[in-house]
Design a protein around this motif. Structure first.
Motif, PDB file in Angstrom:
ATOM      1  N   THR A 183       0.716  -1.019  -0.075  1.00  0.00           N
ATOM      2  CA  THR A 183       0.090   0.024  -0.137  1.00  0.00           C
ATOM      3  C   THR A 183       0.861   1.204  -0.066  1.00  0.00           C
ATOM      4  N   CYS A 184       0.636   2.163  -0.898  1.00  0.00           N
ATOM      5  CA  CYS A 184       1.420   3.404  -0.990  1.00  0.00           C
ATOM      6  C   CYS A 184       1.007   4.258   0.204  1.00  0.00           C
ATOM      7  N   PRO A 185       1.986   4.823   0.972  1.00  0.00           N
ATOM      8  CA  PRO A 185       1.647   5.555   1.990  1.00  0.00           C
ATOM      9  C   PRO A 185       1.115   6.801   1.719  1.00  0.00           C
ATOM     10  N   HIS A 186       0.956   7.359   0.316  1.00  0.00           N
ATOM     11  CA  HIS A 186       0.383   8.498   0.047  1.00  0.00           C
ATOM     12  C   HIS A 186      -1.133   8.412   0.289  1.00  0.00           C
ATOM     13  N   LEU A 187      -1.835   7.589  -1.066  1.00  0.00           N
ATOM     14  CA  LEU A 187      -3.318   7.609  -0.951  1.00  0.00           C
ATOM     15  C   LEU A 187      -3.741   5.953  -0.881  1.00  0.00           C
ATOM     16  N   GLY A 188      -2.815   5.031  -1.190  1.00  0.00           N
ATOM     17  CA  GLY A 188      -3.195   3.727  -1.153  1.00  0.00           C
ATOM     18  C   GLY A 188      -3.243   2.924  -2.167  1.00  0.00           C
ATOM     19  N   ALA A 189      -2.307   3.544  -3.250  1.00  0.00           N
ATOM     20  CA  ALA A 189      -2.296   2.423  -4.483  1.00  0.00           C
ATOM     21  C   ALA A 189      -1.528   1.392  -4.258  1.00  0.00           C
ATOM     22  N   ALA A 190      -1.565   0.556  -5.217  1.00  0.00           N
ATOM     23  CA  ALA A 190      -0.964  -0.899  -4.997  1.00  0.00           C
ATOM     24  C   ALA A 190       0.161  -0.539  -5.727  1.00  0.00           C
ATOM     25  N   THR A 231       8.081   3.204  -8.267  1.00  0.00           N
ATOM     26  CA  THR A 231       7.217   4.416  -8.517  1.00  0.00           C
ATOM     27  C   THR A 231       5.807   3.706  -8.491  1.00  0.00           C
ATOM     28  N   CYS A 232       5.075   4.604  -7.730  1.00  0.00           N
ATOM     29  CA  CYS A 232       3.680   4.539  -7.579  1.00  0.00           C
ATOM     30  C   CYS A 232       3.009   4.782  -8.769  1.00  0.00           C
ATOM     31  N   PRO A 233       1.999   3.782  -9.112  1.00  0.00           N
ATOM     32  CA  PRO A 233       1.138   3.994 -10.484  1.00  0.00           C
ATOM     33  C   PRO A 233       0.107   5.248 -10.487  1.00  0.00           C
ATOM     34  N   TRP A 234      -0.007   5.708  -9.354  1.00  0.00           N
ATOM     35  CA  TRP A 234      -1.172   6.795  -9.124  1.00  0.00           C
ATOM     36  C   TRP A 234      -0.409   7.950  -9.254  1.00  0.00           C
ATOM     37  N   HIS A 235       0.547   8.633  -8.663  1.00  0.00           N
ATOM     38  CA  HIS A 235       0.838   9.935  -8.399  1.00  0.00           C
ATOM     39  C   HIS A 235       2.211  10.220  -8.731  1.00  0.00           C
ATOM     40  N   HIS A 236       2.763   8.825  -8.868  1.00  0.00           N
ATOM     41  CA  HIS A 236       4.266   8.804  -9.207  1.00  0.00           C
ATOM     42  C   HIS A 236       5.347   9.275  -8.289  1.00  0.00           C
ATOM     43  N   TRP A 237       4.927   9.077  -6.811  1.00  0.00           N
ATOM     44  CA  TRP A 237       5.639   9.085  -5.937  1.00  0.00           C
ATOM     45  C   TRP A 237       6.804   7.916  -5.867  1.00  0.00           C
ATOM     46  N   SER A 238       7.923   7.971  -5.700  1.00  0.00           N
ATOM     47  CA  SER A 238       9.013   7.023  -5.666  1.00  0.00           C
ATOM     48  C   SER A 238       9.388   6.680  -4.194  1.00  0.00           C
TER      49      SER A 238
HETATM   50  S1  FES Z   1      -1.320   6.979  -4.010  1.00  0.00           S
HETATM   51 FE1  FES Z   1       0.821   6.638  -4.531  1.00  0.00          FE
HETATM   52  S2  FES Z   1       1.710   8.319  -5.114  1.00  0.00           S
HETATM   53 FE2  FES Z   1      -0.574   8.640  -4.549  1.00  0.00          FE
END
Ligand code: FES
Length: 103
Positions: free
Chosen positions: A42-49, A61-68
């Protein structure tokens, strides 16, 4: 949960990552040039896989907002204001099997 076998090394080729489900937990196993790492899915930002993101070197790199995130430490490498790091788990290889110390 104690030290847990999560995959065979052969299941996660170098440069790839793999989602595994252990009980209620989803864990991502990363093979970074032959060294294995593990984190929560779970991404610590908003929970993407994160397992649906991209792994380059030791960075996922997260698929939703591209945080790495650096999968070796959990540190967010793209946003210095990230509220919390990615949770990573101690990972070892023994006899061709990947073992993770889960909380
Ligand atoms: S949910 Fe992963 S960067 Fe936003």
């Amino acid at each position: 949960m104690p030290r847990t076998r999560v995959a065979a090394v052969a299941d996660v080729p170098p440069g790839h990552m793999r989602l595994v489900v252990i009980g209620q937990q989803k864990i991502v196993i990363y093979n970074c040039s032959g060294t294995l790492y593990a984190s929560e899915n779970t991404c610590p930002h908003l929970g993407a896989a994160l397992s649906e993101g991209v792994l380059i070197g030791t960075e996922v790199t997260c698929p939703w907002h591209h945080w790495s995130f650096d999968v070796t430490t959990g540190a967010c490498t793209s946003n210095p204001l990230a509220p919390k790091p990615l949770t990573v788990f101690p990972t070892t290889v023994e006899g061709g099997e990947v073992w993770v110390d889960l909380p």
